[in-house]
Design a protein around this motif. Structure first.
Motif, mmCIF file in Angstrom:
data_model
loop_
_atom_site.group_PDB
_atom_site.id
_atom_site.type_symbol
_atom_site.label_atom_id
_atom_site.label_comp_id
_atom_site.label_asym_id
_atom_site.label_seq_id
_atom_site.Cartn_x
_atom_site.Cartn_y
_atom_site.Cartn_z
ATOM 1 N N GLN A 298 -3.963 24.733 39.694
ATOM 2 C CA GLN A 298 -2.954 25.626 39.118
ATOM 3 C C GLN A 298 -1.914 24.833 38.331
ATOM 4 N N ALA A 299 -1.467 23.708 38.873
ATOM 5 C CA ALA A 299 -0.479 22.877 38.184
ATOM 6 C C ALA A 299 -1.048 22.349 36.868
ATOM 7 N N ILE A 300 -2.299 21.930 36.892
ATOM 8 C CA ILE A 300 -2.938 21.442 35.664
ATOM 9 C C ILE A 300 -3.045 22.572 34.644
ATOM 10 N N GLY A 301 -3.396 23.779 35.104
ATOM 11 C CA GLY A 301 -3.483 24.930 34.204
ATOM 12 C C GLY A 301 -2.150 25.253 33.554
ATOM 13 N N ILE A 302 -1.081 25.202 34.329
ATOM 14 C CA ILE A 302 0.258 25.457 33.788
ATOM 15 C C ILE A 302 0.634 24.373 32.785
ATOM 16 N N SER A 303 0.332 23.131 33.101
ATOM 17 C CA SER A 303 0.625 22.029 32.169
ATOM 18 C C SER A 303 -0.125 22.214 30.858
ATOM 19 N N ARG A 304 -1.385 22.599 30.948
ATOM 20 C CA ARG A 304 -2.180 22.828 29.733
ATOM 21 C C ARG A 304 -1.649 24.016 28.941
ATOM 22 N N ALA A 305 -1.183 25.048 29.649
ATOM 23 C CA ALA A 305 -0.603 26.207 28.969
ATOM 24 C C ALA A 305 0.645 25.791 28.195
ATOM 25 N N LEU A 306 1.474 24.948 28.803
ATOM 26 C CA LEU A 306 2.671 24.460 28.105
ATOM 27 C C LEU A 306 2.289 23.647 26.878
ATOM 28 N N LEU A 307 1.256 22.818 26.998
ATOM 29 C CA LEU A 307 0.788 22.047 25.839
ATOM 30 C C LEU A 307 0.269 22.973 24.741
ATOM 31 N N THR A 308 -0.405 24.042 25.139
ATOM 32 C CA THR A 308 -0.899 25.017 24.157
ATOM 33 C C THR A 308 0.270 25.656 23.416
ATOM 34 N N ALA B 234 3.463 26.819 49.557
ATOM 35 C CA ALA B 234 3.745 25.813 48.538
ATOM 36 C C ALA B 234 3.497 24.414 49.094
ATOM 37 N N ALA B 235 3.097 23.515 48.212
ATOM 38 C CA ALA B 235 2.853 22.125 48.615
ATOM 39 C C ALA B 235 4.163 21.478 49.023
ATOM 40 N N SER B 236 4.087 20.675 50.086
ATOM 41 C CA SER B 236 5.294 19.930 50.428
ATOM 42 C C SER B 236 5.298 18.655 49.600
ATOM 43 N N ILE B 237 6.454 18.224 49.178
ATOM 44 C CA ILE B 237 6.596 17.127 48.234
ATOM 45 C C ILE B 237 5.886 15.856 48.697
ATOM 46 N N GLY B 238 6.077 15.449 49.932
ATOM 47 C CA GLY B 238 5.527 14.188 50.404
ATOM 48 C C GLY B 238 4.038 14.220 50.679
ATOM 49 N N MET C 253 -0.651 17.872 46.746
ATOM 50 C CA MET C 253 -1.135 19.238 46.549
ATOM 51 C C MET C 253 -2.565 19.350 47.039
ATOM 52 N N ASN C 254 -2.890 20.547 47.494
ATOM 53 C CA ASN C 254 -4.300 20.798 47.820
ATOM 54 C C ASN C 254 -5.040 21.038 46.504
ATOM 55 N N PRO C 255 -6.368 21.051 46.507
ATOM 56 C CA PRO C 255 -7.120 21.192 45.246
ATOM 57 C C PRO C 255 -6.770 22.450 44.443
ATOM 58 N N LYS C 256 -6.536 23.567 45.126
ATOM 59 C CA LYS C 256 -6.189 24.807 44.411
ATOM 60 C C LYS C 256 -4.827 24.671 43.719
ATOM 61 N N GLU C 257 -3.838 24.129 44.432
ATOM 62 C CA GLU C 257 -2.507 23.937 43.850
ATOM 63 C C GLU C 257 -2.571 22.954 42.680
ATOM 64 N N ARG C 258 -3.367 21.907 42.832
ATOM 65 C CA ARG C 258 -3.519 20.930 41.745
ATOM 66 C C ARG C 258 -4.132 21.588 40.502
#
Length: 135
Positions: free
Chosen positions: A16-26, A2-6, A9-14
């Motif tokens: 994935q996060a964008i995909g989850i955000s878009r899924a929530l918007l859907t 997992a990405a550390s807060i400070g 995110m690495n490109p893959k984690e970013r």
């Protein structure tokens, strides 16, 4: 890992996060007030067509009144009362008259497919490729 807060995110984690955000918007495009529990319920029905409300309750660790409320919000039956989203329908269990089996409606199938596509881009293409190699 997992990405550390400070550190960001690495490109893959970013991605994935964008995909989850878009899924929530859907999901929220259907109803801006859709809850996490309602999303879990919908995905439980999608992953196990014919699942009973008791099985959903046990799988998601919900109380009976929560299951009833969520079902009313997502179902065709709830739509008759003016509150349902028509994403889930039920059928009587032919083997147990006390039990209802839950399935996605066509609108529910479209929504779940769209949500999964946001989280897992290319998933539909992989399914088509797999079915073509079987035939």
């Amino acid at each position: 890992m997992a990405a550390s807060i400070g550190k960001g995110m690495n490109p893959k984690e970013r991605a994935q996060a964008i995909g989850i955000s878009r899924a929530l918007l859907t999901l929220r495009s259907v109803d801006p007030k859709i809850s996490a529990e309602e999303a879990y319920f919908l995905l439980a029905v999608a992953s196990r067509p014919g699942i009973s409300q008791t099985e959903i309750r046990e799988e998601l660790d919900l109380l009976p009144n929560q299951v009833s409320r969520i079902f009313g919000r997502l179902s065709v039956r709830g739509a008759k009362a003016g509150t349902g989203l028509k994403l889930i329908r039920t059928e009587d269990d032919p083997e147990d008259f006390r039990k209802n089996l839950n399935y996605l409606t066509p609108a529910g199938e479209v929504l779940v497919r769209a949500v999964l596509q946001e989280v897992f881009p290319g998933l539909e293409g992989e399914r088509k490729d797999a079915s073509q190699t079987k035939g």
